[in-house]
Scaffold this motif. Structure first.
Motif, PDB file in Angstrom:
ATOM      1  N   GLY A  93       0.933  -1.246  -0.457  1.00  0.00           N
ATOM      2  CA  GLY A  93      -0.018   0.361   0.213  1.00  0.00           C
ATOM      3  C   GLY A  93       0.785   0.807   0.544  1.00  0.00           C
ATOM      4  O   GLY A  93       2.012   1.431  -0.182  1.00  0.00           O
ATOM      5  N   GLN A  94       0.097   2.348  -0.091  1.00  0.00           N
ATOM      6  CA  GLN A  94       0.754   3.544   0.041  1.00  0.00           C
ATOM      7  C   GLN A  94       0.862   4.322   1.146  1.00  0.00           C
ATOM      8  O   GLN A  94       0.079   4.488   2.321  1.00  0.00           O
ATOM      9  CB  GLN A  94      -0.110   4.486  -0.774  1.00  0.00           C
ATOM     10  CG  GLN A  94      -0.153   6.066  -0.476  1.00  0.00           C
ATOM     11  CD  GLN A  94      -1.259   6.936  -1.925  1.00  0.00           C
ATOM     12  OE1 GLN A  94      -2.193   6.197  -2.325  1.00  0.00           O
ATOM     13  NE2 GLN A  94      -0.608   7.197  -1.699  1.00  0.00           N
ATOM     14  N   ILE A  95       1.430   4.874   1.461  1.00  0.00           N
ATOM     15  CA  ILE A  95       2.112   5.879   2.637  1.00  0.00           C
ATOM     16  C   ILE A  95       1.543   6.854   2.907  1.00  0.00           C
ATOM     17  O   ILE A  95       1.513   7.444   1.560  1.00  0.00           O
ATOM     18  CB  ILE A  95       3.445   5.738   2.440  1.00  0.00           C
ATOM     19  CG1 ILE A  95       4.573   4.401   2.645  1.00  0.00           C
ATOM     20  CG2 ILE A  95       4.145   7.196   4.342  1.00  0.00           C
ATOM     21  CD1 ILE A  95       5.864   5.044   3.255  1.00  0.00           C
ATOM     22  N   LYS A  96       1.328   7.154   3.734  1.00  0.00           N
ATOM     23  CA  LYS A  96      -0.063   9.236   3.949  1.00  0.00           C
ATOM     24  C   LYS A  96       0.369   9.188   5.190  1.00  0.00           C
ATOM     25  O   LYS A  96       0.759   8.507   6.583  1.00  0.00           O
ATOM     26  CB  LYS A  96      -1.076   8.609   3.831  1.00  0.00           C
ATOM     27  CG  LYS A  96      -2.130   7.760   3.307  1.00  0.00           C
ATOM     28  CD  LYS A  96      -2.985   8.198   2.441  1.00  0.00           C
ATOM     29  CE  LYS A  96      -4.111   7.472   1.490  1.00  0.00           C
ATOM     30  NZ  LYS A  96      -4.809   8.340   0.379  1.00  0.00           N
ATOM     31  N   SER A  97       0.674  10.236   5.664  1.00  0.00           N
ATOM     32  CA  SER A  97       0.792  10.606   6.742  1.00  0.00           C
ATOM     33  C   SER A  97      -0.025  11.802   7.366  1.00  0.00           C
ATOM     34  O   SER A  97      -1.365  11.600   6.772  1.00  0.00           O
ATOM     35  CB  SER A  97       2.223  12.518   6.487  1.00  0.00           C
ATOM     36  OG  SER A  97       1.582  12.712   5.827  1.00  0.00           O
ATOM     37  N   SER A  98      -0.141  12.019   8.497  1.00  0.00           N
ATOM     38  CA  SER A  98      -1.526  12.720   9.336  1.00  0.00           C
ATOM     39  C   SER A  98      -1.898  13.861   8.517  1.00  0.00           C
ATOM     40  O   SER A  98      -2.813  14.297   8.711  1.00  0.00           O
ATOM     41  CB  SER A  98      -0.962  12.632  10.996  1.00  0.00           C
ATOM     42  OG  SER A  98       0.017  13.786  10.567  1.00  0.00           O
TER      43      SER A  98
END
Length: 145
Positions: A93-98
């Protein structure tokens, strides 16, 4: 000492040893990413442990990871991959930040559960988060473990 006291102490010792063995076996495996030539300031680590269903819980913590659009060539997203114990490469999956793609402190995290047993984790810069084949821009990678 009475026979009951000896048996009681022996039972307590067995319980203590069993508890220690269980806690050692269920410990989280923590693996650091190697230094990156593509994003030299990037740092991070992977934590892997098992859940009650014997699946692998994978958590990634990253700092100082440049915004993907600032790479050369620019990309749209960071994708997490594993190499399994059967030598298959899987897109997790894809890395997402806050806040947005990357936070102002350039921190990001990732968490997933998989039935595959990883032997290596790596992150690539991609144009499509759903790609089935890892691109050549490997941003961070662990050693085989």
């Amino acid at each position: 000492m009475t026979k009951k006291n000896t048996q009681f102490k022996s039972s307590l010792l067995k319980i203590f040893i069993l508890t220690m063995v269980i806690s050692i076996c269920s410990c989280t495996k923590k693996i650091s990413f190697l230094n990156s030539s593509l994003v030299p300031a990037a740092r991070g680590y992977v934590e892997i442990n098992s859940d009650k269903n014997k699946n692998n819980v994978i958590e990634i913590h990253l700092t100082d990871l440049a915004e993907v659009q600032r790479l050369e060539p620019p990309r749209r997203t960071y994708v997490v991959w594993i190499v399994t114990n059967q030598n298959m490469i899987k897109n997790l999956g894809q890395i997402k930040s806050s806040s947005g793609m990357m936070s102002k402190q350039l921190k990001a995290s990732f968490r997933t559960v998989t039935s595959f047993k990883p032997t290596r984790v790596f992150i690539t810069a991609e144009d499509d988060a759903n790609t089935q084949y890892a691109g050549k821009q490997i941003v961070l990678s662990t050693k085989n473990f």
